[in-house]
Design a protein around this motif. Structure first.
Motif, PDB file in Angstrom:
ATOM      1  N   LYS A 236     -21.915 -15.445  25.309  1.00  6.82           N
ATOM      2  CA  LYS A 236     -22.669 -15.711  24.081  1.00  6.82           C
ATOM      3  C   LYS A 236     -22.026 -15.007  22.890  1.00  6.82           C
ATOM      4  N   ASN A 237     -21.231 -13.961  23.196  1.00  6.30           N
ATOM      5  CA  ASN A 237     -20.532 -13.246  22.129  1.00  6.30           C
ATOM      6  C   ASN A 237     -19.240 -12.633  22.697  1.00  6.30           C
ATOM      7  N   PRO A 238     -18.270 -13.465  23.065  1.00  2.37           N
ATOM      8  CA  PRO A 238     -17.034 -12.957  23.677  1.00  2.37           C
ATOM      9  C   PRO A 238     -16.168 -12.214  22.670  1.00  2.37           C
ATOM     10  N   ASN A 239     -15.225 -11.408  23.171  1.00  2.89           N
ATOM     11  CA  ASN A 239     -14.355 -10.665  22.254  1.00  2.89           C
ATOM     12  C   ASN A 239     -13.326 -11.593  21.603  1.00  2.89           C
ATOM     13  N   GLU A 240     -12.588 -11.072  20.643  1.00  9.50           N
ATOM     14  CA  GLU A 240     -11.679 -11.905  19.851  1.00  9.50           C
ATOM     15  C   GLU A 240     -10.508 -12.445  20.668  1.00  9.50           C
ATOM     16  N   GLU A 241     -10.082 -11.711  21.704  1.00  5.50           N
ATOM     17  CA  GLU A 241      -8.966 -12.183  22.521  1.00  5.50           C
ATOM     18  C   GLU A 241      -9.301 -13.474  23.250  1.00  5.50           C
ATOM     19  N   PHE A 242     -10.571 -13.704  23.479  1.00  6.30           N
ATOM     20  CA  PHE A 242     -11.014 -14.954  24.096  1.00  6.30           C
ATOM     21  C   PHE A 242     -10.530 -16.152  23.275  1.00  6.30           C
ATOM     22  N   PHE A 243     -10.535 -16.011  21.959  1.00  5.52           N
ATOM     23  CA  PHE A 243     -10.166 -17.110  21.059  1.00  5.52           C
ATOM     24  C   PHE A 243      -8.677 -17.123  20.708  1.00  5.52           C
ATOM     25  N   SER A 244      -7.950 -16.052  21.042  1.00  4.28           N
ATOM     26  CA  SER A 244      -6.552 -15.963  20.603  1.00  4.28           C
ATOM     27  C   SER A 244      -5.527 -15.823  21.727  1.00  4.28           C
ATOM     28  N   LYS A 245      -5.998 -15.573  22.974  1.00  3.45           N
ATOM     29  CA  LYS A 245      -5.054 -15.359  24.074  1.00  3.45           C
ATOM     30  C   LYS A 245      -5.350 -16.162  25.336  1.00  3.45           C
ATOM     31  N   HIS A 246      -6.459 -16.858  25.357  1.00  3.13           N
ATOM     32  CA  HIS A 246      -6.867 -17.550  26.588  1.00  3.13           C
ATOM     33  C   HIS A 246      -7.249 -19.003  26.283  1.00  3.13           C
ATOM     34  N   PRO A 247      -6.972 -19.903  27.248  1.00  2.00           N
ATOM     35  CA  PRO A 247      -6.415 -19.654  28.576  1.00  2.00           C
ATOM     36  C   PRO A 247      -4.909 -19.432  28.542  1.00  2.00           C
ATOM     37  N   GLN A 248      -4.450 -18.598  29.459  1.00  2.00           N
ATOM     38  CA  GLN A 248      -3.020 -18.322  29.614  1.00  2.00           C
ATOM     39  C   GLN A 248      -2.791 -18.104  31.104  1.00  2.00           C
ATOM     40  N   THR A 249      -2.880 -19.172  31.871  1.00  6.62           N
ATOM     41  CA  THR A 249      -2.840 -19.059  33.321  1.00  6.62           C
ATOM     42  C   THR A 249      -1.411 -19.133  33.834  1.00  6.62           C
ATOM     43  N   GLU A 250      -1.129 -18.321  34.849  1.00  7.71           N
ATOM     44  CA  GLU A 250       0.200 -18.297  35.451  1.00  7.71           C
ATOM     45  C   GLU A 250       0.542 -19.647  36.070  1.00  7.71           C
ATOM     46  N   LEU A 251      -0.466 -20.302  36.627  1.00  9.59           N
ATOM     47  CA  LEU A 251      -0.268 -21.597  37.262  1.00  9.59           C
ATOM     48  C   LEU A 251       0.274 -22.632  36.283  1.00  9.59           C
TER      49      LEU A 251
ATOM     50  N   VAL B 225      -9.996 -14.502  34.951  1.00  5.45           N
ATOM     51  CA  VAL B 225      -9.532 -13.527  33.962  1.00  5.45           C
ATOM     52  C   VAL B 225      -8.433 -14.147  33.112  1.00  5.45           C
ATOM     53  N   GLU B 226      -7.493 -14.830  33.756  1.00  6.75           N
ATOM     54  CA  GLU B 226      -6.431 -15.520  33.010  1.00  6.75           C
ATOM     55  C   GLU B 226      -7.017 -16.605  32.109  1.00  6.75           C
ATOM     56  N   LEU B 227      -8.059 -17.210  32.602  1.00  3.22           N
ATOM     57  CA  LEU B 227      -8.675 -18.319  31.877  1.00  3.22           C
ATOM     58  C   LEU B 227      -9.469 -17.866  30.661  1.00  3.22           C
ATOM     59  N   THR B 228     -10.175 -16.747  30.783  1.00  2.00           N
ATOM     60  CA  THR B 228     -11.115 -16.342  29.729  1.00  2.00           C
ATOM     61  C   THR B 228     -10.963 -14.901  29.252  1.00  2.00           C
ATOM     62  N   GLY B 229     -10.275 -14.052  30.010  1.00  2.00           N
ATOM     63  CA  GLY B 229     -10.210 -12.636  29.673  1.00  2.00           C
ATOM     64  C   GLY B 229     -11.363 -11.837  30.235  1.00  2.00           C
ATOM     65  N   PHE B 230     -12.285 -12.514  30.931  1.00  2.00           N
ATOM     66  CA  PHE B 230     -13.455 -11.844  31.508  1.00  2.00           C
ATOM     67  C   PHE B 230     -13.449 -12.048  33.013  1.00  2.00           C
ATOM     68  N   GLU B 231     -13.761 -10.984  33.746  1.00  2.00           N
ATOM     69  CA  GLU B 231     -13.705 -11.015  35.206  1.00  2.00           C
ATOM     70  C   GLU B 231     -15.023 -11.508  35.788  1.00  2.00           C
ATOM     71  N   PHE B 232     -14.969 -12.656  36.465  1.00  8.97           N
ATOM     72  CA  PHE B 232     -16.178 -13.187  37.104  1.00  8.97           C
ATOM     73  C   PHE B 232     -15.783 -14.180  38.188  1.00  8.97           C
ATOM     74  N   ASN B 233     -16.710 -14.405  39.096  1.00  6.40           N
ATOM     75  CA  ASN B 233     -16.545 -15.437  40.113  1.00  6.40           C
ATOM     76  C   ASN B 233     -17.428 -16.627  39.791  1.00  6.40           C
ATOM     77  N   ASP B 234     -16.950 -17.804  40.138  1.00  8.71           N
ATOM     78  CA  ASP B 234     -17.779 -18.997  39.979  1.00  8.71           C
ATOM     79  C   ASP B 234     -18.971 -18.912  40.920  1.00  8.71           C
ATOM     80  N   GLY B 235     -20.095 -19.468  40.464  1.00 12.13           N
ATOM     81  CA  GLY B 235     -21.289 -19.502  41.297  1.00 12.13           C
ATOM     82  C   GLY B 235     -21.366 -20.787  42.097  1.00 12.13           C
ATOM     83  N   ASP B 236     -22.586 -21.221  42.365  1.00 13.93           N
ATOM     84  CA  ASP B 236     -22.793 -22.437  43.149  1.00 13.93           C
ATOM     85  C   ASP B 236     -22.223 -23.652  42.435  1.00 13.93           C
ATOM     86  N   LEU B 237     -21.779 -24.604  43.215  1.00 13.68           N
ATOM     87  CA  LEU B 237     -21.226 -25.838  42.680  1.00 13.68           C
ATOM     88  C   LEU B 237     -22.371 -26.781  42.301  1.00 13.68           C
ATOM     89  N   ILE B 238     -22.442 -27.123  41.014  1.00 13.04           N
ATOM     90  CA  ILE B 238     -23.484 -28.023  40.524  1.00 13.04           C
ATOM     91  C   ILE B 238     -23.065 -29.483  40.690  1.00 13.04           C
TER      92      ILE B 238
END
Length: 218
Positions: free
Chosen positions: A119-134, A76-89
């Motif tokens: 494929k069509n993220p919201n505008e905050e994706f391009f203006s606020k992320h990534p913004q990670t606490e780490l 979420v901090e990275l992209t603004g969208f909530e998701f879990n990573d899938g299998d490791l490629i």
């Protein structure tokens, strides 16, 4: 970090031997109360690290949900969208020095819903992320559409890796339409030369359905 871990392990092993010897002496003296107390202490000293290090059977059932929640929050901090990573490629992790210096790259699958969102993220994706606490003390470069801007070549050079055993390279992903890239970086002020010292570099490929995560510290 490795040195600290070795010191902790050595301290635990030493404490096991000392407490075990005291239990033996208490049993020889027929001091059941003392033997019981020391046995309980020894059991706790074995179980707690075993639980923390996940070598204790069943401990993973506790830690896995916590890890998934932390991973989702990070994304979420990275992209603004909530998701879990899938299998490791793909994964490559160099040996890390005591201060964390080294190189790692991970490529994870993303599910269909996540791929469709990007494929069509919201505008905050391009203006606020990534913004990670780490990396709050690093400089963020927000998400951009590919193709990669050659003016940023020094950041890619620092984050670059050859993807052995895969049929594409990072350059292919960064020149492929429909993808996105972003990074967070740190420059040591004392160098006065604007040389990148640390970077987290990311690429999202909605059509290929995966995300690339890179970390390089020096």
């Amino acid at each position: 970090m490795l040195l600290i871990f070795l010191i902790i392990v050595l301290s635990l092993l030493t404490s096991y031997l000392v407490i075990g010897y005291r239990i033996f002496k208490a049993i020889r003296r027929k001091d059941k109360r003392k033997a019981y107390q020391l046995s309980l202490l020894l059991t706790l000293l074995i179980l707690i690290p075993g639980f923390y290090l996940r070598i204790l059977p069943g401990s993973n059932f506790f830690w896995k949900p916590i890890e998934l929640a932390k991973e989702k929050n990070y994304n979420v901090e990275l992209t603004g969208f909530e998701f879990n990573d899938g299998d490791l490629i793909y994964v490559y992790e160099s040996e890390r020095f005591f201060n964390g210096d080294g190189y790692s790259i991970w490529i994870y699958k993303i599910d269909e819903q996540t791929a469709e969102y990007f494929k069509n993220p919201n505008e905050e994706f391009f203006s606020k992320h990534p913004q990670t606490e780490l990396r709050s003390h690093w400089i963020p470069e927000f998400w951009k559409k590919t193709p990669f801007d050659k003016k940023e070549q020094k950041f890619l050079d620092f984050a670059h890796s050859t993807l052995d055993e895969l049929d594409f390279e990072l350059e292919d992903l960064l020149n492929e339409k429909g993808n996105y890239y972003a990074y967070e970086y740190f420059i040591h002020d004392f160098t006065k030369s604007e040389v990148v010292a640390n970077i987290d570099f990311y690429i999202i490929c909605p059509n290929r359905k995966f995300i690339v995560k890179i970390n390089h510290n020096t």
